[in-house]
Design an enzyme around this catalytic site. Structure first.
Site, short mmCIF file in Angstrom:
data_model
loop_
_atom_site.label_atom_id
_atom_site.label_comp_id
_atom_site.label_asym_id
_atom_site.label_seq_id
_atom_site.Cartn_x
_atom_site.Cartn_y
_atom_site.Cartn_z
N ASN A 9 -27.92 52.88 121.82
CA ASN A 9 -26.54 52.36 121.86
C ASN A 9 -25.67 53.29 121.01
O ASN A 9 -25.74 53.25 119.79
CB ASN A 9 -26.55 50.93 121.28
CG ASN A 9 -25.14 50.37 121.14
OD1 ASN A 9 -24.18 50.92 121.71
ND2 ASN A 9 -25.00 49.29 120.37
N TRP A 10 -24.88 54.11 121.69
CA TRP A 10 -24.07 55.09 120.96
C TRP A 10 -22.88 54.45 120.27
O TRP A 10 -22.17 55.09 119.51
CB TRP A 10 -23.57 56.18 121.91
CG TRP A 10 -24.65 57.06 122.50
CD1 TRP A 10 -26.00 56.95 122.31
CD2 TRP A 10 -24.46 58.18 123.38
NE1 TRP A 10 -26.65 57.94 123.01
CE2 TRP A 10 -25.74 58.70 123.68
CE3 TRP A 10 -23.33 58.79 123.94
CZ2 TRP A 10 -25.91 59.82 124.52
CZ3 TRP A 10 -23.50 59.89 124.77
CH2 TRP A 10 -24.78 60.39 125.05
N LYS A 11 -22.62 53.20 120.57
CA LYS A 11 -21.42 52.49 120.06
C LYS A 11 -20.17 53.33 120.34
O LYS A 11 -20.15 54.06 121.32
CB LYS A 11 -21.58 52.18 118.57
CG LYS A 11 -22.92 51.53 118.24
CD LYS A 11 -22.93 50.83 116.92
CE LYS A 11 -24.34 50.39 116.58
NZ LYS A 11 -24.40 49.40 115.54
N HIS A 92 -23.89 41.78 122.14
CA HIS A 92 -24.17 42.50 120.88
C HIS A 92 -23.42 41.79 119.75
O HIS A 92 -22.32 41.30 119.94
CB HIS A 92 -23.70 43.96 121.01
CG HIS A 92 -24.20 44.82 119.89
ND1 HIS A 92 -23.63 44.81 118.64
CD2 HIS A 92 -25.23 45.70 119.83
CE1 HIS A 92 -24.29 45.65 117.86
NE2 HIS A 92 -25.27 46.21 118.55
N GLU A 94 -21.83 42.85 117.32
CA GLU A 94 -20.49 43.38 117.01
C GLU A 94 -19.46 42.79 117.97
O GLU A 94 -18.32 42.54 117.59
CB GLU A 94 -20.52 44.92 117.09
CG GLU A 94 -21.25 45.51 115.89
CD GLU A 94 -21.86 46.89 116.12
OE1 GLU A 94 -21.53 47.55 117.12
OE2 GLU A 94 -22.68 47.29 115.27
N GLU A 164 -31.97 41.20 117.52
CA GLU A 164 -31.29 42.07 116.57
C GLU A 164 -30.74 41.23 115.41
O GLU A 164 -29.63 40.68 115.51
CB GLU A 164 -30.11 42.77 117.25
CG GLU A 164 -30.50 43.70 118.36
CD GLU A 164 -29.53 44.88 118.46
OE1 GLU A 164 -29.97 46.01 118.33
OE2 GLU A 164 -28.32 44.63 118.63
N GLY A 170 -27.12 48.51 111.46
CA GLY A 170 -26.28 49.51 110.80
C GLY A 170 -26.36 49.47 109.29
O GLY A 170 -25.58 50.14 108.61
N SER A 206 -31.53 48.97 112.58
CA SER A 206 -31.94 50.06 111.68
C SER A 206 -33.30 50.65 112.04
O SER A 206 -34.07 50.99 111.15
CB SER A 206 -31.90 49.60 110.22
OG SER A 206 -30.58 49.30 109.83
N GLY A 227 -29.32 52.04 117.40
CA GLY A 227 -27.92 52.39 117.23
C GLY A 227 -27.79 53.77 116.60
O GLY A 227 -27.89 54.80 117.26
N GLY A 228 -27.60 53.80 115.28
CA GLY A 228 -27.33 55.05 114.55
C GLY A 228 -28.28 56.18 114.90
O GLY A 228 -27.84 57.33 115.13
#
Ligand code: PEP
Length: 244
Positions: A9-11, A92, A94, A164, A170, A206, A227-228
């Site tokens: 997930n590149w966000k 998600h 977010e 998640e 994150g 993470s 993600g990151g």
């Protein structure tokens, strides 16, 4: 044993140049075959062209709950499918926290995604406070139950679920193997009871190359949502290798 699914997930990150270089690095390693990348919507067309002919797959980060029409700013499931998306992330944390999405929105997005031929990746997870109060399993199962009741069990069966924990996203603080094993066990039991025991269950929060193999060796962990670390080619490739 079925292959593990690794989803990046590149966000809201990337640029034409950064995407080109990231995807080109991913394509150089066979371990990424079968993995999914989810760039921001405006780059779907670029990334679709970059991965054409490879076994890297495309996903979107969000979808409108509506069909085509007067919904300024939204992108429909049909449009995403037309651009080669096979997966779409829904619910998600977010989007739930920052954009006010509720279980009913998540369920509707699951329905339109499946109708358009895509696999929704349905995210569920508890907050730190809910975990500290001992409510983690109840919160997560309630989110899933809402998805099942509002979207229907057939739509749930056609989905992937990602556990998640919100406090792990994150933050650099991943859930412990014990936390993941317990939660995945509880989710799998519920899914089996609902007749959806075959669907894949990912962990996200993470995830880094370190510890990724131990995580994916746990029973009930069918892959990871990253993600990151999905923005750093070497890290994403290492996670894909751990999944092999
Ligand atoms: C995510 O965005 O779904 C996620 C798990 O992010 P991170 O890996 O950065 O915690």
């Amino acid at each position: 044993m079925a292959a593990k699914l690794v989803v990046g997930n590149w966000k809201m990150n990337g640029s034409v140049e950064k995407n080109r270089s990231l995807v080109s690095a991913l394509l150089q390693d066979e371990a990424t075959a079968g993995a999914v990348v989810c760039p921001p919507c405006v780059y779907l067309s670029q990334v679709r062209d970059l991965i054409a002919g490879s076994r890297l797959r495309l996903g979107a980060q969000n979808v409108s709950r509506y069909g085509d029409g007067a919904y300024t700013g939204d992108v429909s499931a049909q449009m995403l499918a037309e651009f080669g998306c096979r997966y779409v992330i829904v619910g998600h944390s977010e989007r739930r926290a920052l954009f006010g999405e509720f279980d009913a929105d998540v369920a509707q997005k699951m329905v339109v995604a499946v109708a358009a031929g895509m696999t929704p990746i349905v995210c569920v997870g508890e907050s730190l406070q809910q975990r500290q109060q001992g409510d983690a399993v109840a919160v997560v199962l309630a989110q899933l139950q809402a998805a099942k009741e509002l979207a229907g069990v057939e739509v749930l069966q056609a989905s992937v679920v990602a556990y998640e924990p919100v406090w792990a996203i994150g933050t650099g603080v991943a859930a412990t193997l014990l936390d993941v094993a317990q939660m995945h066990g509880a989710i799998k039991t519920a899914l089996r009871e609902w007749g959806a025991g075959d669907l894949s269950l990912l962990y996200g929060g993470s995830v880094k190359p370190e510890g990724a193999s131990e995580l994916m060796a746990l029973p009930g962990v069918d892959g990871v949502l990253v993600g990151g670390a999905s923005l750093v080619a070497a890290q994403f490739v290492a996670i894909c290798r751990a999944a092999m």
